[in-house]
Design a protein around this motif. Structure first.
Motif, PDB file in Angstrom:
ATOM      1  N   LYS A 470       0.789  -1.234   0.000  1.00  0.00           N
ATOM      2  CA  LYS A 470       0.000   0.000   0.000  1.00  0.00           C
ATOM      3  C   LYS A 470       0.815   1.277   0.000  1.00  0.00           C
ATOM      4  O   LYS A 470       0.298   2.340  -0.342  1.00  0.00           O
ATOM      5  CB  LYS A 470      -0.944  -0.018   1.204  1.00  0.00           C
ATOM      6  CG  LYS A 470      -1.930  -1.185   1.150  1.00  0.00           C
ATOM      7  CD  LYS A 470      -2.946  -1.115   2.263  1.00  0.00           C
ATOM      8  CE  LYS A 470      -3.971  -2.256   2.157  1.00  0.00           C
ATOM      9  NZ  LYS A 470      -4.994  -2.210   3.208  1.00  0.00           N
ATOM     10  N   VAL A 471       2.105   1.198   0.404  1.00  0.00           N
ATOM     11  CA  VAL A 471       2.923   2.418   0.445  1.00  0.00           C
ATOM     12  C   VAL A 471       4.085   2.345  -0.554  1.00  0.00           C
ATOM     13  O   VAL A 471       4.632   3.365  -0.943  1.00  0.00           O
ATOM     14  CB  VAL A 471       3.471   2.661   1.873  1.00  0.00           C
ATOM     15  CG1 VAL A 471       4.177   3.998   1.972  1.00  0.00           C
ATOM     16  CG2 VAL A 471       2.339   2.589   2.901  1.00  0.00           C
ATOM     17  N   ALA A 498      -1.276   6.919   4.257  1.00  0.00           N
ATOM     18  CA  ALA A 498      -1.356   5.505   3.906  1.00  0.00           C
ATOM     19  C   ALA A 498      -0.919   4.626   5.082  1.00  0.00           C
ATOM     20  O   ALA A 498      -1.529   3.587   5.359  1.00  0.00           O
ATOM     21  CB  ALA A 498      -0.484   5.226   2.682  1.00  0.00           C
ATOM     22  N   ILE A 499       0.116   5.050   5.798  1.00  0.00           N
ATOM     23  CA  ILE A 499       0.582   4.275   6.960  1.00  0.00           C
ATOM     24  C   ILE A 499      -0.473   4.283   8.061  1.00  0.00           C
ATOM     25  O   ILE A 499      -0.739   3.266   8.710  1.00  0.00           O
ATOM     26  CB  ILE A 499       1.930   4.828   7.474  1.00  0.00           C
ATOM     27  CG1 ILE A 499       3.032   4.558   6.440  1.00  0.00           C
ATOM     28  CG2 ILE A 499       2.302   4.197   8.815  1.00  0.00           C
ATOM     29  CD1 ILE A 499       4.372   5.155   6.795  1.00  0.00           C
ATOM     30  N   ALA A 500      -1.095   5.437   8.260  1.00  0.00           N
ATOM     31  CA  ALA A 500      -2.155   5.532   9.283  1.00  0.00           C
ATOM     32  C   ALA A 500      -3.304   4.591   8.950  1.00  0.00           C
ATOM     33  O   ALA A 500      -3.854   3.921   9.843  1.00  0.00           O
ATOM     34  CB  ALA A 500      -2.646   6.969   9.378  1.00  0.00           C
ATOM     35  N   ASP A 501      -3.657   4.516   7.672  1.00  0.00           N
ATOM     36  CA  ASP A 501      -4.741   3.610   7.265  1.00  0.00           C
ATOM     37  C   ASP A 501      -4.371   2.151   7.528  1.00  0.00           C
ATOM     38  O   ASP A 501      -5.212   1.363   7.995  1.00  0.00           O
ATOM     39  CB  ASP A 501      -5.030   3.807   5.771  1.00  0.00           C
ATOM     40  CG  ASP A 501      -5.660   5.151   5.473  1.00  0.00           C
ATOM     41  OD1 ASP A 501      -6.177   5.789   6.422  1.00  0.00           O
ATOM     42  OD2 ASP A 501      -5.617   5.587   4.295  1.00  0.00           O
ATOM     43  N   VAL A 502      -3.096   1.798   7.266  1.00  0.00           N
ATOM     44  CA  VAL A 502      -2.649   0.418   7.500  1.00  0.00           C
ATOM     45  C   VAL A 502      -2.740   0.110   8.981  1.00  0.00           C
ATOM     46  O   VAL A 502      -3.184  -0.991   9.381  1.00  0.00           O
ATOM     47  CB  VAL A 502      -1.220   0.227   6.967  1.00  0.00           C
ATOM     48  CG1 VAL A 502      -0.645  -1.111   7.426  1.00  0.00           C
ATOM     49  CG2 VAL A 502      -1.177   0.323   5.448  1.00  0.00           C
ATOM     50  N   LEU A 503      -2.333   1.025   9.836  1.00  0.00           N
ATOM     51  CA  LEU A 503      -2.365   0.808  11.262  1.00  0.00           C
ATOM     52  C   LEU A 503      -3.798   0.692  11.778  1.00  0.00           C
ATOM     53  O   LEU A 503      -4.096  -0.129  12.672  1.00  0.00           O
ATOM     54  CB  LEU A 503      -1.629   1.926  12.004  1.00  0.00           C
ATOM     55  CG  LEU A 503      -0.107   1.957  11.803  1.00  0.00           C
ATOM     56  CD1 LEU A 503       0.504   3.179  12.514  1.00  0.00           C
ATOM     57  CD2 LEU A 503       0.542   0.683  12.325  1.00  0.00           C
TER      58      LEU A 503
END
Length: 508
Positions: A470-471, A498-503
């Motif tokens: 995703k990133v 994008a990282i926030a969404d993954v977390l």
């Protein structure tokens, strides 16, 4: 007002000596003079002669390709084109055909009748005679006609060709002097030598390393002989093809010392190069008529070479134009460095030592401060997460702009501090932290680093796989750590989101 007149150097009349009453130099212009007695003046730049033969030859594809490949050290022969070449054999020539460890000369052939000039790319020995590889201009048939047998031509080295020849002669004669002294003073034979590409140092390969004292003693002895101006001359006699081939001397390990005459060396002469009172050595190369201007500089170390059960070594040396170039280059480097360091050249070692020591102190101070900063960042992040309600996975992302020379190392310090303090701040709650760092100035080729740590190996692997997809972060890891690299411009609105969404997905 006085005007300086620069005179061309002349070769002494006794430089070339025929040591046999049976050997004569062919005077018939239709006969090619054998290699070894060609234009016996090493300082001659041009010569009027006649064409003996000329043929059109198509270079093999493999040979043309091989000529383009230059090694790091050995002199590469000038490249040959893939189109047809003229192979021209002359009655006599000043262009040396490669041999004896010395590369080919380059030059020109000028047809006297029309003044046309033709480029000689290489000269090679075919049997016992020199053949010039001439670039064809225009029609091949017209080129053959221009070099019909009996045509009068001027063969010349030209300025570029003579500078090349003078450099080769300087290094070749110096090698003879060096090898002779190694053999007679230290009982160290020369196994081989390499005439490297200008301006690199040349080297002789010897069966053992030399001490600094031995190197200095040989250099001093060589330069004493140079100061005396020992003369060099060449002795030639007919080649006895009926005699048994000369056996090449070998070391105890079986390594050959030097080379015997090539098997295809037919029709030539036996040629010996003599440095008065120092050395007599068979050689087909070109040599200066004196060593008086060949100040020899040996690099004060030998380079070890391990080959199976033996350990040979290379001793590098400089002389002639290469030594002048080396001294000029090192002086300029020392002068520029002195200006930077604001001191004279004699003080450079001391000043550089001071700078190195100061840099070590600065690096230690920076490392100490980064360690303190990492501890503080870890406390702040953990304390912030501890205030948030909930019993599930603690997951967060910390992004920093850092111009550290070791950004991943700094993030690792933060990660280590987080791991050591997680139990204190988070009790037994599982955690997952994504740490990222980008430099302050970014381009499309900028590399940003990402480090993932967590309390569960499985979760760390899952987040790493998700960041790849995703990133666009490339990386990998094992156990509780995963690291990666992102290439390009890192944008907070894109990559951080994008990282926030993954977390968030992971927490769900």
């Amino acid at each position: 007002m006085a005007t300086a007149i620069l005179l061309q150097p002349r070769t002494p009349p006794d430089y070339h000596r025929i040591a046999s009453s049976k050997l004569t130099i062919p005077s018939d212009p239709e006969v090619s003079i054998p290699v070894g007695i060609l234009a016996c003046d090493p300082l001659l730049r041009s010569l009027d002669t006649t064409v003996v033969s000329a043929t059109i030859v198509q270079p093999p594809a493999a040979a043309a390709e091989k000529s383009k490949k230059a090694t790091k050290k050995a002199v590469a022969a000038p490249s040959l084109p893939t189109e047809p070449l003229l192979h021209v054999q002359l009655h006599d020539t000043v262009i040396f055909p490669e041999g004896g460890g010395q590369p080919t000369d380059i030059g020109t052939l000028t047809v006297k009748a029309d003044g046309s000039s033709w480029e000689v790319l290489q000269a090679k020995r075919h049997g016992g005679h020199a053949v010039h590889y001439v670039r064809v201009k225009g029609d091949a048939d017209a080129a053959l006609k221009a070099f019909a047998p009996g045509t009068e031509v001027t063969v010349a080295l030209g300025d570029e060709g003579y500078e090349r020849r003078y450099d080769h002669m300087s290094m070749h004669t110096s090698q003879h002097l060096l090898s002779a002294l190694l053999e007679t003073r230290l009982d160290v034979p020369t196994l081989s030598w390499s005439l490297t590409t200008y301006p690199s140092p040349c080297y002789v390969e010897v069966p053992r390393g030399l001490t600094a004292e031995e190197v200095l003693s040989i250099q001093n002895e060589a330069n004493r002989l140079v100061f005396e101006g020992r003369k060099v001359h060449v002795e030639v006699e007919e080649l006895d093809n009926s005699a048994e081939p000369t056996q090449v001397q070998k070391t105890e390990s079986g390594r050959a010392i030097g080379k015997a005459l090539p098997e295809d060396y037919t029709g030539g002469v036996k040629r010996v190069v003599v440095i008065d009172g120092v050395d007599r050595n068979p050689c087909c190369g070109t040599h200066l008529p004196s060593i008086h201007n060949l100040q020899l500089f040996l690099l004060p170390h030998t380079e070890a070479l391990s080959r199976s059960s033996t350990t040979n070594a290379r001793l590098y040396f400089l002389a002639g134009p290469r030594l002048i170039t080396y001294l000029t280059s090192t002086h300029n480097i020392a002068a520029r460095t002195s200006a930077i360091m604001s001191c004279g050249p004699p003080l450079l070692p001391e000043r550089v030592s001071q700078v190195v020591e100061e840099r070590k102190k600065v690096e230690k101070r920076v490392n100490d401060l980064e360690a303190e900063l990492a501890e503080q960042i870890a406390k702040t992040v953990l304390a912030d997460q501890a205030t948030k309600a909930g019993e599930g996975l603690v997951a967060t992302h910390l992004h920093r702009v850092e111009d550290s020379t070791n950004a991943l190392g700094f993030l690792s310090s933060v990660a280590s501090a987080v791991s050591s303090k997680a139990e204190k701040y988070l009790s037994s709650r599982p955690y997952l932290f994504v740490l990222s760092s980008t430099p302050s100035t970014q381009t499309q080729n900028t590399s940003s680093v990402v480090l993932v740590i967590g309390s569960d190996d499985k979760i760390v692997k899952q987040i790493g796989d998700a960041l790849k997809v995703k990133v666009g972060i490339k990386g990998g890891g094992k156990g509780p750590r995963w690291s990666g690299k992102y290439t390009g411009v890192w944008k907070a609105t894109k990559e951080n989101t994008a990282i926030a969404d993954v977390l968030n997905e992971m927490q769900s």
